[in-house]
Scaffold this motif. Sequence first.
Motif, PDB file in Angstrom:
ATOM      1  N   GLU A 137       0.796  -1.229   0.000  1.00 52.12           N
ATOM      2  CA  GLU A 137       0.000   0.000   0.000  1.00 52.12           C
ATOM      3  C   GLU A 137       0.827   1.277   0.000  1.00 52.12           C
ATOM      4  O   GLU A 137       0.453   2.249  -0.655  1.00 52.12           O
ATOM      5  N   LYS A 184       3.372   1.809  -6.960  1.00 52.71           N
ATOM      6  CA  LYS A 184       2.406   0.858  -7.524  1.00 52.71           C
ATOM      7  C   LYS A 184       3.043  -0.162  -8.459  1.00 52.71           C
ATOM      8  O   LYS A 184       2.505  -1.246  -8.643  1.00 52.71           O
ATOM      9  N   ARG A 185       4.196   0.139  -9.049  1.00 49.36           N
ATOM     10  CA  ARG A 185       4.784  -0.752 -10.054  1.00 49.36           C
ATOM     11  C   ARG A 185       5.111  -2.139  -9.501  1.00 49.36           C
ATOM     12  O   ARG A 185       5.072  -3.112 -10.242  1.00 49.36           O
ATOM     13  N   LYS A 224       1.778  -4.105  -9.219  1.00 51.51           N
ATOM     14  CA  LYS A 224       1.308  -4.276 -10.597  1.00 51.51           C
ATOM     15  C   LYS A 224       2.100  -5.388 -11.284  1.00 51.51           C
ATOM     16  O   LYS A 224       1.529  -6.256 -11.948  1.00 51.51           O
TER      17      LYS A 224
END
Length: 146
Positions: free
Chosen positions: A125, A129-130, A133
Amino acid sequence: MSELASDVLAQIQSLCEQGDQFAGVDDYAAALEQYWQAWDLLPEPQTDYEAATWILAAVGDANFLGGDYEAGRDNLSLAMHCPDAIGNPFLHLRLGQCQFELKDLDHAADELSRAYMGAGAEIFEDEPKRYFKFLKTRLDPPEGGW
């Protein structure tokens, strides 16, 4: 697992706290100096001590946050030989992130999946984000989806 004398443990904790303060203001070079001084207080073989696990976790974290992914990979890999390291979601996360940045994607997927299995999606969190993802491209979605 070996035990440290209480005075040595207190010195190690103090040095690590100082390192954490430097890391908190993004002075990773100064943080690493403190962490390595703490490491040097461990009797050989250093990897027999629980303190080695959290010292190397701090070192690897500082390496990662400072952008030295090779050192992070090496130090976090060494940490995996210390007590209670295997299965520690944070250690697997940082090791996986270093390997991702070094384009070692198979090892990155392995370590990031260990982090996910140990702590769930929550561990990603506060991270870019990579990483999550990428992990989702390597795993089947859980029941109910991501």
